[in-house]
Design a protein around this motif. Structure first.
Motif, PDB file in Angstrom:
ATOM      1  N   THR A  27       0.839  -1.201   0.000  1.00  0.00           N
ATOM      2  CA  THR A  27       0.000   0.000   0.000  1.00  0.00           C
ATOM      3  C   THR A  27       0.875   1.252   0.000  1.00  0.00           C
ATOM      4  O   THR A  27       2.051   1.207   0.359  1.00  0.00           O
TER       5      THR A  27
ATOM      6  N   GLU B 150       0.211   5.958  -0.104  1.00  0.00           N
ATOM      7  CA  GLU B 150      -0.703   7.089  -0.234  1.00  0.00           C
ATOM      8  C   GLU B 150      -0.198   8.013  -1.334  1.00  0.00           C
ATOM      9  O   GLU B 150       0.990   8.336  -1.393  1.00  0.00           O
TER      10      GLU B 150
ATOM     11  N   ARG C 109      -2.890  -1.488  -3.326  1.00  0.00           N
ATOM     12  CA  ARG C 109      -3.849  -0.429  -2.991  1.00  0.00           C
ATOM     13  C   ARG C 109      -3.128   0.904  -2.878  1.00  0.00           C
ATOM     14  O   ARG C 109      -2.065   0.998  -2.273  1.00  0.00           O
TER      15      ARG C 109
ATOM     16  N   SER D  23      -4.088   4.875  -1.746  1.00  0.00           N
ATOM     17  CA  SER D  23      -5.108   5.722  -1.128  1.00  0.00           C
ATOM     18  C   SER D  23      -4.707   7.186  -1.241  1.00  0.00           C
ATOM     19  O   SER D  23      -3.576   7.519  -1.619  1.00  0.00           O
TER      20      SER D  23
ATOM     21  N   ARG E 284      -5.997  11.320   0.579  1.00  0.00           N
ATOM     22  CA  ARG E 284      -6.896  12.129   1.402  1.00  0.00           C
ATOM     23  C   ARG E 284      -7.056  13.483   0.739  1.00  0.00           C
ATOM     24  O   ARG E 284      -6.107  14.009   0.162  1.00  0.00           O
TER      25      ARG E 284
ATOM     26  N   PHE F 147     -10.951   6.713  -8.448  1.00  0.00           N
ATOM     27  CA  PHE F 147     -10.846   6.517  -7.002  1.00  0.00           C
ATOM     28  C   PHE F 147     -12.236   6.448  -6.399  1.00  0.00           C
ATOM     29  O   PHE F 147     -13.166   7.099  -6.866  1.00  0.00           O
TER      30      PHE F 147
ATOM     31  N   VAL G 298     -11.421  10.344   2.416  1.00  0.00           N
ATOM     32  CA  VAL G 298     -10.443   9.307   2.100  1.00  0.00           C
ATOM     33  C   VAL G 298     -10.923   8.529   0.879  1.00  0.00           C
ATOM     34  O   VAL G 298     -12.090   8.131   0.811  1.00  0.00           O
TER      35      VAL G 298
ATOM     36  N   ASP H  26      -9.596   5.474  -2.232  1.00  0.00           N
ATOM     37  CA  ASP H  26      -8.573   4.501  -2.606  1.00  0.00           C
ATOM     38  C   ASP H  26      -8.912   3.865  -3.945  1.00  0.00           C
ATOM     39  O   ASP H  26     -10.007   4.033  -4.480  1.00  0.00           O
TER      40      ASP H  26
END
Length: 141
Positions: free
Chosen positions: A46, A48, A83, A85, A87, A104, A125, A127
């Motif tokens: 994962t 971000e 994955r 993600s 924000r 997303f 949020v 993902d």
């Protein structure tokens, strides 16, 4: 300062948990922002996504969407993530539109997640999973 910016790039380049790339306009090579993966977790596959397109005239022209798709392809094809993600502030209409247009999915709401300009603010949020990306954009290549 320029020295601080260069030091930041050097630190990111040396880190295995971060990858940062510059965004340039294909037509003229002009630098317009940065995009990258933060907190890369190779065990859980994962990370971000973070992006910044700086100048107002360059925003809303699709550059960010193109950069996001290119970064996701790198994340899934090269880094081997499962994955990714991100924000986003709820008032960031352009960002929200771009993230949704790319595919997303909104998965949560962090209440009072950041302290900005003297007040706590929420984050949404989002993902995307590797198989969702593949279904939308195809396999490696």
């Amino acid at each position: 300062s320029l020295e601080e910016e260069e030091r930041w790039y050097d630190e990111m380049a040396a880190s295995e948990a971060h990858e940062v790339f510059e965004i340039h306009v294909a037509d003229d090579g002009r630098y317009i922002g940065n995009i990258g993966l933060d907190g890369i977790d190779r065990k859980h596959r994962t990370a971000e996504l973070g992006i910044m397109v700086g100048a107002k005239p360059d925003q809303g022209r699709g550059y960010g969407r193109d950069a996001i798709v290119a970064l996701l392809r790198h994340a899934f094809d090269t880094v081997g993530l499962h994955r990714v993600s991100l924000r986003c502030h709820p008032d960031n209409a352009r960002g929200l539109a771009a993230y949704r247009a790319v595919g997303f999915i909104e998965v949560g709401h962090e209440r009072e997640a950041v302290f900005v300009n003297g007040a706590f603010q929420d984050h949404l949020v989002f993902d995307m999973l590797e198989d969702e990306f593949r279904a939308r954009y195809g396999q490696a290549g």
